[in-house]
Design an enzyme around this catalytic site. Structure first.
Site, PDB file in Angstrom:
ATOM      1  N   ASP A  80      -0.745   7.159   4.227  1.00 24.02           N
ATOM      2  CA  ASP A  80      -1.685   8.626   3.159  1.00 24.02           C
ATOM      3  C   ASP A  80      -2.429   8.584   3.964  1.00 24.02           C
ATOM      4  O   ASP A  80      -3.261   9.331   3.701  1.00 24.02           O
ATOM      5  CB  ASP A  80      -1.134   7.743   1.835  1.00 24.02           C
ATOM      6  N   SER A  81      -3.319   7.678   5.139  1.00 24.42           N
ATOM      7  CA  SER A  81      -4.420   8.465   5.509  1.00 24.42           C
ATOM      8  C   SER A  81      -4.201   9.954   6.404  1.00 24.42           C
ATOM      9  O   SER A  81      -4.694  11.038   6.372  1.00 24.42           O
ATOM     10  CB  SER A  81      -4.874   8.321   6.505  1.00 24.42           C
TER      11      SER A  81
ATOM     12  N   ASP B  93       3.989   4.845   3.641  1.00 23.20           N
ATOM     13  CA  ASP B  93       3.203   4.794   2.488  1.00 23.20           C
ATOM     14  C   ASP B  93       3.608   5.043   1.078  1.00 23.20           C
ATOM     15  O   ASP B  93       3.342   6.596   2.273  1.00 23.20           O
ATOM     16  CB  ASP B  93       1.709   4.987   3.571  1.00 23.20           C
TER      17      ASP B  93
ATOM     18  N   LYS C  40       4.916   0.875   2.306  1.00 26.31           N
ATOM     19  CA  LYS C  40       3.561  -0.188   1.874  1.00 26.31           C
ATOM     20  C   LYS C  40       3.183   0.232   0.481  1.00 26.31           C
ATOM     21  O   LYS C  40       3.209   1.538   0.470  1.00 26.31           O
ATOM     22  CB  LYS C  40       2.423  -0.120   2.994  1.00 26.31           C
TER      23      LYS C  40
ATOM     24  N   GLU D 207      -0.279   0.069  -2.182  1.00 24.20           N
ATOM     25  CA  GLU D 207      -1.193  -0.251  -2.691  1.00 24.20           C
ATOM     26  C   GLU D 207      -1.417  -1.576  -3.841  1.00 24.20           C
ATOM     27  O   GLU D 207      -0.400  -1.487  -4.935  1.00 24.20           O
ATOM     28  CB  GLU D 207      -2.437   0.075  -3.146  1.00 24.20           C
TER      29      GLU D 207
ATOM     30  N   GLU E 285      -7.707  -4.688   3.692  1.00 22.81           N
ATOM     31  CA  GLU E 285      -8.602  -3.924   3.627  1.00 22.81           C
ATOM     32  C   GLU E 285     -10.711  -3.877   3.257  1.00 22.81           C
ATOM     33  O   GLU E 285     -10.417  -4.097   2.195  1.00 22.81           O
ATOM     34  CB  GLU E 285      -7.949  -2.538   3.676  1.00 22.81           C
TER      35      GLU E 285
HETATM   36  O1  KIV Z   1      -3.490   5.331   5.539  1.00 20.43           O
HETATM   37  C1  KIV Z   1      -3.733   3.930   6.330  1.00 20.43           C
HETATM   38  O2  KIV Z   1      -3.919   4.760   6.819  1.00 20.43           O
HETATM   39  C2  KIV Z   1      -3.490   3.150   5.590  1.00 20.43           C
HETATM   40  C3  KIV Z   1      -4.279   1.703   6.477  1.00 20.43           C
HETATM   41  C4  KIV Z   1      -6.025   2.249   6.755  1.00 20.43           C
HETATM   42  C5  KIV Z   1      -3.610   0.527   6.433  1.00 20.43           C
HETATM   43  O3  KIV Z   1      -3.705   2.312   4.572  1.00 20.43           O
END
Ligand code: KIV
Length: 278
Positions: free
Chosen positions: A44-45, A83, A113, A115, A182
């Site tokens: 989600d970055s 994510d 993934k 969090e 992280e």
């Molecule tokens: O969204 C992302 O890129 C991440 C990584 C930094 C692990 O969660």
């Protein structure tokens, strides 16, 4: 045949380090896959590095699915992890299941993934029970930045370090196949890595994790708004792109682009005919 979660777990057993990168589009994902990287995270970055948001908070399921599909289309071997964005797995197990299922069914990802530690364990268990592989993510969890008070290293104090170790164990028990750590201090990451049978994948978590993940735009020097301490630039593509764009502009203005090399021809007599008619 794509890399499987069993193969990822076996890499830890063999003490073979696991490189993982983010990717968000067809072209980049194709190059990452061809380079042999076993894991791609459609992170989600992308909110920041692709869409220009200030954080990951505004990212939607629609945006994530859109980018996940592009990454899937560009790849053949790599295992793709979608994510789950902010608030798409927090409200209920049923929400978590239906949104995770979208990543797999619509997006074409092989895993998701999310969090959080103990607080998301029940959801992790249910997803895994339904056949959806889950990667955990603890330490600095950007979706909780308002609660955590910004982007800071997590687990420097003993209580927080104990909690992170406990969260990692709970995620493993819940069935996660790997956990992102992280921005955790290197000695704590090492301890967590030693205590778990599943791989840890670090970002700003020191050299002793089983694997490492980086945001692709950081390692390529493409995203220059902010360069985290834990990122190493293996290329400086932002500069290269700006130079290429400047060269293009100057050649267009000076009439040195395009030349006959980039142009198409036709029968001259047809042009003469058209001229005569007009
Ligand atoms: O969204 C992302 O890129 C991440 C990584 C930094 C692990 O969660």
């Amino acid at each position: 045949m794509r890399v499987t979660i069993t193969e990822i777990k076996e890499m830890k057993q063999r003490k073979e380090k696991i490189p993982m990168l983010t990717a968000y589009d067809y072209v980049t994902a194709k190059m990452v896959d061809e380079a042999g990287v076993p894991l791609i995270l459609v992170g989600d970055s992308l909110g920041m590095v692709m869409l220009g948001y200030e954080s990951t908070i505004p990212v939607t399921m629609e945006e994530m699915i859109h980018h996940t599909k592009a990454v899937v289309r560009g790849t053949k071997k790599v295992l793709i992890i979608g994510d789950m964005p902010f608030m798409t797995y927090h409200i209920s197990v049923s929400d978590a299941l239906s949104n995770a299922a979208r990543f797999i069914q619509e997006g074409g990802a092989q895993a998701v993934k999310l969090e959080g530690g103990e607080v998301v364990a029940e959801k992790v268990r249910r997803l895994v029970d339904c056949g959806i592989p889950v990667m955990g993510h603890i330490g600095l969890t950007p979706q909780s930045m308002h609660q955590l008070g910004g982007f800071k290293v997590r687990g420097k104090a003993v209580e927080e370090a104990r909690k992170l170790l406990n969260d990692a164990r709970i995620l493993e028990e819940a069935g996660a196949f790997a956990i992102v750590l992280e921005c955790t201090p290197a000695p704590l990451s090492k301890l967590i890595t030693q205590k778990l049978a599943i791989p840890t994948i670090g970002i700003g978590a020191g050299p002793d994790c089983d694997g490492q993940v980086q945001v692709i735009s950081d390692i390529l020097g493409l995203y220059t708004d902010f360069v985290p301490k834990h990122a190493k630039q293996y290329a400086r593509l932002a500069g290269e792109i700006k130079n290429a764009v400047a060269d293009y502009m100057s050649e267009v203005k000076s009439l040195s682009f395009p030349t006959t090399e980039q142009s198409y021809t036709m029968d001259e007599s047809l042009i003469k005919q058209l001229k005569a008619e007009s």
